[in-house]
Design a protein around this motif. Structure first.
Motif, PDB file in Angstrom:
ATOM      1  N   UNK A  80       0.801  -1.359   0.095  1.00  0.00           N
ATOM      2  CA  UNK A  80      -0.116   0.011   0.268  1.00  0.00           C
ATOM      3  C   UNK A  80       0.843   1.321  -0.064  1.00  0.00           C
ATOM      4  N   UNK A  81       1.941   1.244   0.736  1.00  0.00           N
ATOM      5  CA  UNK A  81       2.759   2.327   0.752  1.00  0.00           C
ATOM      6  C   UNK A  81       3.226   2.566  -0.609  1.00  0.00           C
ATOM      7  N   UNK A  82       4.020   1.500  -1.420  1.00  0.00           N
ATOM      8  CA  UNK A  82       4.619   1.684  -2.795  1.00  0.00           C
ATOM      9  C   UNK A  82       3.605   2.307  -3.633  1.00  0.00           C
ATOM     10  N   UNK A  83       2.172   1.740  -3.412  1.00  0.00           N
ATOM     11  CA  UNK A  83       1.115   2.209  -4.280  1.00  0.00           C
ATOM     12  C   UNK A  83       0.688   3.530  -3.943  1.00  0.00           C
ATOM     13  N   UNK A  84       1.271   4.404  -3.021  1.00  0.00           N
ATOM     14  CA  UNK A  84       0.676   5.702  -2.811  1.00  0.00           C
ATOM     15  C   UNK A  84      -0.454   5.906  -1.744  1.00  0.00           C
ATOM     16  N   UNK A  85      -0.667   4.882  -1.219  1.00  0.00           N
ATOM     17  CA  UNK A  85      -1.547   4.990  -0.007  1.00  0.00           C
ATOM     18  C   UNK A  85      -0.922   4.999   1.431  1.00  0.00           C
ATOM     19  N   UNK A  86      -1.292   5.759   2.216  1.00  0.00           N
ATOM     20  CA  UNK A  86      -0.758   5.836   3.560  1.00  0.00           C
ATOM     21  C   UNK A  86      -1.198   4.826   4.407  1.00  0.00           C
ATOM     22  N   UNK A  87      -0.302   4.389   5.433  1.00  0.00           N
ATOM     23  CA  UNK A  87      -0.745   3.458   6.391  1.00  0.00           C
ATOM     24  C   UNK A  87      -2.078   3.698   7.085  1.00  0.00           C
ATOM     25  N   UNK A  88      -2.902   2.768   6.894  1.00  0.00           N
ATOM     26  CA  UNK A  88      -4.375   2.656   7.867  1.00  0.00           C
ATOM     27  C   UNK A  88      -3.943   2.775   9.120  1.00  0.00           C
ATOM     28  N   UNK A  89      -5.098   3.610   9.587  1.00  0.00           N
ATOM     29  CA  UNK A  89      -4.834   3.695  11.209  1.00  0.00           C
ATOM     30  C   UNK A  89      -5.256   2.413  11.928  1.00  0.00           C
ATOM     31  N   UNK A  90      -4.374   2.011  13.055  1.00  0.00           N
ATOM     32  CA  UNK A  90      -4.563   0.833  13.766  1.00  0.00           C
ATOM     33  C   UNK A  90      -5.978   1.023  14.581  1.00  0.00           C
ATOM     34  N   UNK A  91      -6.270  -0.040  15.040  1.00  0.00           N
ATOM     35  CA  UNK A  91      -7.534  -0.174  15.711  1.00  0.00           C
ATOM     36  C   UNK A  91      -7.481   0.872  17.070  1.00  0.00           C
ATOM     37  N   UNK A  92      -6.353   0.811  17.608  1.00  0.00           N
ATOM     38  CA  UNK A  92      -6.192   1.818  19.017  1.00  0.00           C
ATOM     39  C   UNK A  92      -6.265   3.290  18.579  1.00  0.00           C
ATOM     40  N   UNK A  93      -5.601   3.572  17.302  1.00  0.00           N
ATOM     41  CA  UNK A  93      -5.744   4.946  16.827  1.00  0.00           C
ATOM     42  C   UNK A  93      -7.184   5.477  16.498  1.00  0.00           C
ATOM     43  N   UNK A 123       2.006   9.037  -8.588  1.00  0.00           N
ATOM     44  CA  UNK A 123       2.603   7.801  -8.256  1.00  0.00           C
ATOM     45  C   UNK A 123       3.850   7.132  -8.915  1.00  0.00           C
ATOM     46  N   UNK A 124       3.888   7.531 -10.408  1.00  0.00           N
ATOM     47  CA  UNK A 124       5.166   6.884 -10.906  1.00  0.00           C
ATOM     48  C   UNK A 124       6.137   7.916 -10.696  1.00  0.00           C
ATOM     49  N   UNK A 125       6.103   9.149 -10.472  1.00  0.00           N
ATOM     50  CA  UNK A 125       7.065   9.859  -9.907  1.00  0.00           C
ATOM     51  C   UNK A 125       7.717   9.587  -8.415  1.00  0.00           C
ATOM     52  N   UNK A 126       6.669   9.391  -7.630  1.00  0.00           N
ATOM     53  CA  UNK A 126       6.878   9.031  -6.323  1.00  0.00           C
ATOM     54  C   UNK A 126       7.573   7.620  -6.194  1.00  0.00           C
ATOM     55  N   UNK A 127       7.332   6.558  -7.076  1.00  0.00           N
ATOM     56  CA  UNK A 127       8.264   5.392  -6.932  1.00  0.00           C
ATOM     57  C   UNK A 127       9.491   5.655  -7.373  1.00  0.00           C
ATOM     58  N   UNK A 128       9.721   6.514  -8.329  1.00  0.00           N
ATOM     59  CA  UNK A 128      11.288   6.826  -8.629  1.00  0.00           C
ATOM     60  C   UNK A 128      11.914   7.636  -7.799  1.00  0.00           C
ATOM     61  N   UNK A 129      11.210   8.300  -6.885  1.00  0.00           N
ATOM     62  CA  UNK A 129      11.899   8.890  -5.918  1.00  0.00           C
ATOM     63  C   UNK A 129      12.180   8.216  -4.571  1.00  0.00           C
ATOM     64  N   UNK A 130      11.230   7.217  -4.468  1.00  0.00           N
ATOM     65  CA  UNK A 130      11.491   6.378  -3.208  1.00  0.00           C
ATOM     66  C   UNK A 130      12.701   5.378  -3.679  1.00  0.00           C
ATOM     67  N   UNK A 131      12.833   4.947  -4.947  1.00  0.00           N
ATOM     68  CA  UNK A 131      13.902   4.219  -5.487  1.00  0.00           C
ATOM     69  C   UNK A 131      15.121   4.742  -5.424  1.00  0.00           C
ATOM     70  N   UNK A 132      15.327   6.164  -5.909  1.00  0.00           N
ATOM     71  CA  UNK A 132      16.368   6.915  -5.487  1.00  0.00           C
ATOM     72  C   UNK A 132      16.733   7.135  -3.962  1.00  0.00           C
ATOM     73  N   UNK A 133      15.693   7.557  -3.315  1.00  0.00           N
ATOM     74  CA  UNK A 133      16.269   7.377  -1.833  1.00  0.00           C
ATOM     75  C   UNK A 133      16.714   5.866  -1.107  1.00  0.00           C
ATOM     76  N   UNK A 134      16.213   5.105  -1.735  1.00  0.00           N
ATOM     77  CA  UNK A 134      16.577   3.722  -1.094  1.00  0.00           C
ATOM     78  C   UNK A 134      18.084   3.446  -1.580  1.00  0.00           C
TER      79      UNK A 134
END
Length: 468
Positions: free
Chosen positions: A396-409, A432-443
């Protein structure tokens, strides 16, 4: 396996751990039992071979994950020598150890006696050494000719047409240019015209004697061939995979208290200076139980009572507990062992313990034996580092979604009795494609910086602290 304590501090006679590995082997074999007919001798032999191969993989993976990168090669050689003793004759092994000792000793200042011995060997070999052997390798040739004359003859070391190009090659272990050989010959370590006449250990002796700069790479390649491994370093585990691995070990332990066993088995992270798994663990806890249910205690003066109180409370409520820097309180660890051992039988199955420590030879052996050990340091090589980074990122993170809030939150987000929970934000599809490229560059940048540290002068953090 008792010799492992000479390789890494964390290995003591771990009967419990090895029994668990045997159970995992037979549990996996039970799944394939139906395909083997009891009366067929061929199937029985194949099944035994499958059991041995599975046991080798489990032992190597389990032990390697608790070893520092610098110890991986030593363990692989130790495992191969004990697993396949017929491929390591005593005279050849003794010569190999002598050659590797001379290779490492030549880069440091030795004693006067050692220098005199090397000088005598070099002078005696000056007349008989092959023309392609450099003067600084004359002593190595004389030592080899004295201890293993049959190898000198079989390898035809006096043929400069074969050996001169190999000795001067930039990467001699890739000199053959072909595919990797089988486990017996390892035909890509020396010149292809000679490789078929020699065993893997014999080729490794020649590399140690005449190309010691390529010895680590050659040894790694041969050990992978002998042990049928794609890499000596196991694939990195994400926190989710680590929890699944721990639960699978508890399930194969047998009995009705598998979940209780998983709750009582702590995960022990063995760290290096500058490496800290707490952030990654906190991010994983946020997706599983909620960040507020992970309790962290940095051990030091005055924190012992707090840690024990949280241990009992978390065991009752099913929260997670992280005790950091246990190497600072090794004298207190027996008390921690006692409290863990005395946890009630009705401990919440969701309870988990995590410990971090640096290498310490006085660390509690009982705690080591009862914990799932994992070294936390930068993986060797850019590729392994990238794999570890991407393993820690969810789909989900790589696809551009933020992590869903856990039950407690999510529960905390409820206002005025309404059941509405804030929906996770999404990255616009066009980005999303640009974000994926930036994530790869960061990694990639992160991997390059960490790998570059291997080539920088090392300054002890303890020395820096003293200077402050």
């Amino acid at each position: 396996m008792l010799q492992l304590i000479d390789i890494a501090f964390c290995f003591v006679p771990l009967l419990q751990s090895f029994l668990k590995q045997f159970r995992q082997v037979f549990a996996a074999a039970a799944e394939t039992r139906g395909s083997n007919q009891p009366g067929n001798q061929h199937n029985l032999v194949a099944r035994n071979a499958l059991l041995c191969e599975k046991l080798l993989v489990i032992v190597h993976t389990s032990v390697s994950r608790a070893l520092f990168n610098k110890d991986q090669l030593s363990f692989a050689v130790h495992l191969a020598k004990n697993w396949l003793p017929e491929l390591f004759p005593a005279d050849e092994w003794a010569t190999f150890v002598t050659c590797t000792g001379s290779a490492t000793g030549s880069s440091s200042s030795g004693s006067d006696d050692n220098g005199a011995t090397e000088s005598n060997l070099a002078s005696s070999a000056a007349v008989n050494k092959p023309s392609w052997v450099d003067e600084n390798k004359a002593a190595a040739y004389e030592r080899l000719a004295t201890s293993l004359p049959n190898l000198v003859t079989a390898a035809n070391l006096h043929d400069a047409r074969i050996w001169a190009p190999w000795a001067s090659a930039t990467s001699p272990i890739d000199f053959s240019g072909g595919a990797a050989g089988d486990a017996q010959h390892g035909s890509d370590l020396v010149a292809p015209a000679i490789a078929k006449r020699l065993t893997g250990l014999q080729q490794l002796i020649l590399v140690a004697a005449f190309r010691p700069d390529c010895l680590p790479a050659a040894t790694s390649r041969l050990m992978c061939q002998l042990l049928h491994l794609s890499s000596l370093v196991p694939a990195p585990l994400s926190m989710k995979q680590l929890m699944e691995f721990q639960d699978s070990g508890a399930n194969t332990a047998g009995g009705d208290n598998g979940s209780s066993h998983s709750s009582r088995e702590a995960v022990l992270f063995i760290t290096t200076p500058g490496a800290d798994p707490s952030q990654e663990l906190a991010a994983f806890a946020e997706t599983q139980v909620g960040r507020d249910r992970l309790h962290e205690v940095a051990m030091g003066q005055g924190q012992a009572d707090v840690a024990l109180q949280l241990l009992k409370e978390c065991a009752r409520t099913g929260d997670w507990l992280l005790l950091k820097n246990l190497h600072l309180v090794v004298s207190w660890l027996p008390l921690l062992e006692k409290e863990v051992h005395n946890l009630p039988a009705d401990t919440d199955p969701g309870f988990k313990m995590f410990f971090t420590t640096e290498a310490h030879h006085n660390f509690s052996q009982t705690l080591l034996e009862s914990s799932l050990k994992l070294v936390f340091e930068a993986p060797p090589g850019v590729k392994k580092n990238l794999q570890r980074t991407y393993t820690s990122w969810s789909t989900d993170f790589l696809a551009g979604n933020t992590v869903a809030a856990p039950p407690a939150t999510a529960a905390a987000a409820v206002k005025g009795g309404s059941d509405t929970v804030a929906a996770p934000q999404r990255v616009p599809p066009a980005l999303v494609p640009l974000r994926a490229q930036l994530l790869f560059l960061l990694a990639w940048f992160n991997a390059m910086v960490q790998e570059r540290r291997s080539y920088m002068p090392y300054v002890s953090h303890k020395l820096v602290d003293r200077q402050r």
